[in-house]
Design an enzyme around this catalytic site. Sequence first.
Site: not given
Length: 537
Positions: A183, A212, A363
Amino acid sequence: MKPRSFIWILAFVGFAAIGYWLAGTAAPDSPVRERRPSQHSSLPRNPMPDEPPVKFRASERDGETNDPDALAAGAFQGERILLFADAAALERFLARADGLVRILDRLDALHALRIGFDDPMSLRGLLDEDAIESFVFPVMTPPPPEGTVQADAVALGARLREWLGITGNNSDWGAGVLIAILDTGVQAHSTFAHSIRTLDLLGGSDDGSGSHGTAVASILSGNDPLAPGVAPGANLLSIRIADADGYSDSFLLARGIIEAANAGAALINISMGSHGDSALVRNAIRYAIESGALIIASVGNNGIQQVSYPAANDGVIGVGAVDATGNHLLFSNTGQQVDIAAPGFGLNAAWAGDELARVSGTSFSAPVVTGAIAAIMTQYRSEGLTAAQAWEVLNAYLNDGGAAGEDPELGSGMPDVGRVLDSLTPGLHDAAVASQRIIPPTPATPFGEVEILIQNRGTEPLINTAVHISMGGGTTTSNITILPPNAVRTVRVPIPGPPALNNGNVRVDSSVSLSSARDVKPANDRRVETLVVDPAR
């Protein structure tokens, strides 16, 4: 834990920003849930070329280029990945290509080179039968999504553990299981009870804005009661393959998968996606599976009938998104490669700067499944389950939703860790109203029907289960004579009258009741929803 502000971020972090993407009777139809066979035994043994590129709008191909093939495929121009049959073939190419191409990177575990060039025809003149030419595809997590969210979607908030059927103390769940997160990087945060190993494949400096990746990691193993994780005891390995804006590429993704496998990761979470089916990434997936790792990836947030890669690749578990009530979210991509669905709307998660945020997108559905697999590995530690075996156990006790059995929106269903742990406990009766949906009109039902999906989520057969459906001012009752554990039945009721009389909608109130047993989970005995009968209204 020191106090923090709670920031609300509707973070549909997906794969959609750049222009590479394509603009009453009881029916015993599905008595037992269908399961797709495992893909892990059918992986190709040798490198294969990229799949045919996705077609794009003409406006996206305008402009002069000396690399039209890459432009048409939505790949990086002037770059290729070369895959060789073995190390000797790679070295022979390097010898004859000296000074004729630019060697940008190499991945010896897969006998691969990343090269730059000026003339595609000159490059092909250097290749022989021992080399395969592959594109370098963008891989990304940038907002915003192209898909939408239905108005009645229900946010999950801090109820993740409850949604998964987790009760009691789960602080040691995941202990001893190494999970790699590919990521934007994971930032330090008070929600993490353990230190996180890091590996930065981008080089340079990390600006500390990897929110994120931090959110993904907290859903896996966060320990904040406002943003709880599924497996807080897991060991995390953060492999940074994307910058703070969420951009990466297929070579970095493949390298990240190899690094995770070599580090001994049992689970690899990839909350990123690409439109391109990369031969290099497929080879990396095979390498990881042969090393004993299991890869879980999000299917994408574009609201289209096409699953992003690597979720669409064989051997990868593709995870779609549902809301807190188990309804498919419209932005979640669909297709036969969707294996499972998990919450992806309004989850509480950690954010950079030691903040908390409310996030949405596939996600964040993927780490729910990854964490559930890790939890099962530790809860069944005495059996010595591998990651793949733990996935099969989870897959055997999924909660159905949407259409009965496997479907392109929810795959085989939704995870329920509580059901897995209770699966060997006798005497549990649990009838659930799993879903309600509209069936289009037919000559026999000119206004359509409402289909109610009932599932036995207990461990005992259900005898004479009554199903009550209220709609349009009337109530219909049906009886399911016998429903074995884990089985489903559908009940269909015609819609009474033209949809226009209901303003294009119909309110459906469905419930179940057992004749001679106590239902251990009365919370799932009833479902009340307003369904859209005529989408055009």
